[in-house]
Scaffold this active site. Sequence first.
Site: not given
Ligand SMILES: [Zn+2]
Length: 341
Positions: A158, A194
Amino acid sequence: MIRVVRSTHARDHVPGAEIWLGTTTPGTEVPERVDAIESALADWPTIEAVSHGDDVLLAVHDDALVEHLRTVWDRWGDYGVDRVTPYLFPTAGMLGDLPMREPSAVHGAAGRYGYDTMTLIGPGTWEAARGAVDVALTCVDEVGEGVIYGLTRPPGHHVTRAAYGGSCYLNNAAVAAEALRRAGHERVAIVDIDAHHGNGTQDVFYARGDVLYASLHVDSGAGWFPHYAGFAEETGIGAGKGANLNIPLEPGTGDMRWLDAIMRIVQQVMDYGATAMVISLGVDAAADDPESPLEITRSGYFRAGELLGALAIPTVALQEGGYHLPTLGPLVRATLEGLEH
Ligand SMILES: [Zn+2]
């Protein structure tokens, strides 16, 4: 057997809490995740991460972000809170035509580099995050023609070029991809399995044609983090046009359609002509995970590993999410066993 690269600093970061919608909740990205994974892989050979310089790290992140993360805990004042917690975010809407500035107060600067209130910084956060970067770089040194796994904690997908968030501080997968490029691979693929879109990795390589970013994830448009990125129409810009593939999936997707999406990604990686791959190996799409509704099973993860392993190119698998401690280790192991099958 797959070799496991680990860092002695992986447990140094203790989130303390996450502040979500103004409420302090217990952190989910906890040091116990390392114990869960290490115990599931205990019979595999391990390599301790070797310390590396900042060259590759500074090729994927702005100097100012790295410097902020390196120093902010020591500069944090006596505010009565035990973690660096942003309160003001200089969004594009706030600044308008004004230039970005470096605020004199550290509590004012926190929101310039951190884009959410869930990703707090404490005494060991920098050491753990920097240790995870060394794990990623050591994996690239050691991968050879095979498959290697790096137990990167905290995770990284992220983190954009200029900002951290989503329980991530430095982008380990981006660092590994850049290092593979420098090791001589002309085209590198990052496959992100993910449960959430890796908005950070996408951002780092969005305008680059030499690194393909491909992700399948719960649809950000259906109300899931990171909300603002991960849409199918995001295909890259400039030289990166066509080197970004997002496959958003609806809640309740399950193994069959999830594996169909993996096969699409495998095809894309082949068409692209990648000679090395980084896998952002989050297992939070699992049925038991509190962070996602995709409902993937252990055999689904094994099969995903098999499909990706069939590409038969040097592969660095790095840990991203996965928060259900009882199943975390076995799910990681199942994926890796599929990869080397
Ligand atoms: Zn995640």
